[in-house]
Structure formats: C-alpha cells, structure tokens
Design a protein around this motif. Structure first.
Motif: not given
Length: 167
Positions: A39, A44, A66
């Motif tokens: 997350q 990312a 993401q």
C-alpha cells in the motif's frame, strides 16, 4: 516504529543503488520491499522508476498506477509518477492512456513544461501533429530565456494557435 525505520533504510539503500548505476540490484530490493509494503505509494513509485531505468516498461506500469492511486507521494514524486507513467504508456504504444495520464498530470501541475513536452510527443504519436506543434511552440516561448525568442513571443504564440497563418 522499527518497521518504519527499516522500510526507510531499505528504500534509501535501493535508491542509492539505482543512483550508482546498480539498477538491477535496486530492482531486486525494491520488488521485495513492494511485496512487504503493497500500500506504500513511495515504494511503488521508486519500484516503477527502477523498472523504467532497466527498460522494463511493462513491469513498471502497475507500480506507477499504484503510486498514483494512493496517498503518500511528495509533490515532486507525484509529478514524476505522472511523467513516468505517461511516458511509459507512450513507449508501449498505449497513446490514449498516455494522453489521459499526462493531462491528469497537467490538471495537478498546470503549465508544467516537462509534462507539456511529453504531452506533445504523445499527441504526435496519436496522430495529432498540429496540436503537438502548438503545444511545443507554447512551451518553447514560455521557457526560453533567449532574447530573440522573447521578442517574437507574441507572434509565435499567435501563430501557435493559427499554424496555417490565416488570421
């Protein structure tokens, strides 16, 4: 807290490796870090960037996506993610997605010359040569410090909107 410090240290090491030209090693570390922190927008983004450096554009796309879909990027990194994803889509021949991404970037960073330049390339690749030239001429006049360019700026900007010179 220890986990956050460990994540920060691992991320810093991976970025350093990429900056030292050791992108393959950085990719390994970042991929593992991305698995542990799925997350994390910053992880990312850095993972996407490293894949891009290695010419692994297809693999970079989901990481860019993401990064942009989650909170946590600095303004500079968010800008870089729009540029990276838009450029990557263009390289992959996904021109509509490239245009959409770069325009989203310009919604957040209006008048950014780098995003506009990449948008011009995507426009060209999408068969919109006239709009590409118009965009580049406006970027050129807005960013050039050249005295002659600035002297002719009003005319260039006028003709950018009327490339056929009919008005």
């Amino acid at each position: 807290m220890n986990s956050d410090r460990e994540r920060d240290a691992d991320l810093a090491r991976a970025i350093r490796l990429r900056e030292q030209g050791r992108a393959a090693e950085a990719r390994e570390r970042l991929s593992a870090l991305a698995e542990r922190h799925p997350q994390d927008a910053e992880v990312a983004y850095q993972t996407a960037w490293t894949h891009d450096v290695l010419g692994l554009e297809r693999e970079a796309v989901p990481f860019y996506e993401q990064a942009l879909s989650r909170p946590g990027l600095t303004e500079e990194d968010r800008h870089g993610a729009f540029l990276g994803l838009g450029s990557t889509y263009r390289v992959l021949g996904r021109h509509e997605e490239s245009l959409r991404t770069l325009r989203r970037g310009l919604d957040e960073f209006p008048h950014d010359p780098a995003l506009q330049a990449f948008l011009a390339m995507a426009l060209y690749n999408n068969g919109e040569g006239r709009e590409a030239v118009r965009t580049l001429l406006k970027v050129l006049t807005a960013t050039s410090d050249d005295q002659r360019m600035q002297a002719y700026r009003p005319a260039i900007e006028h003709y950018a909107d009327d490339l056929d010179g009919t008005h």
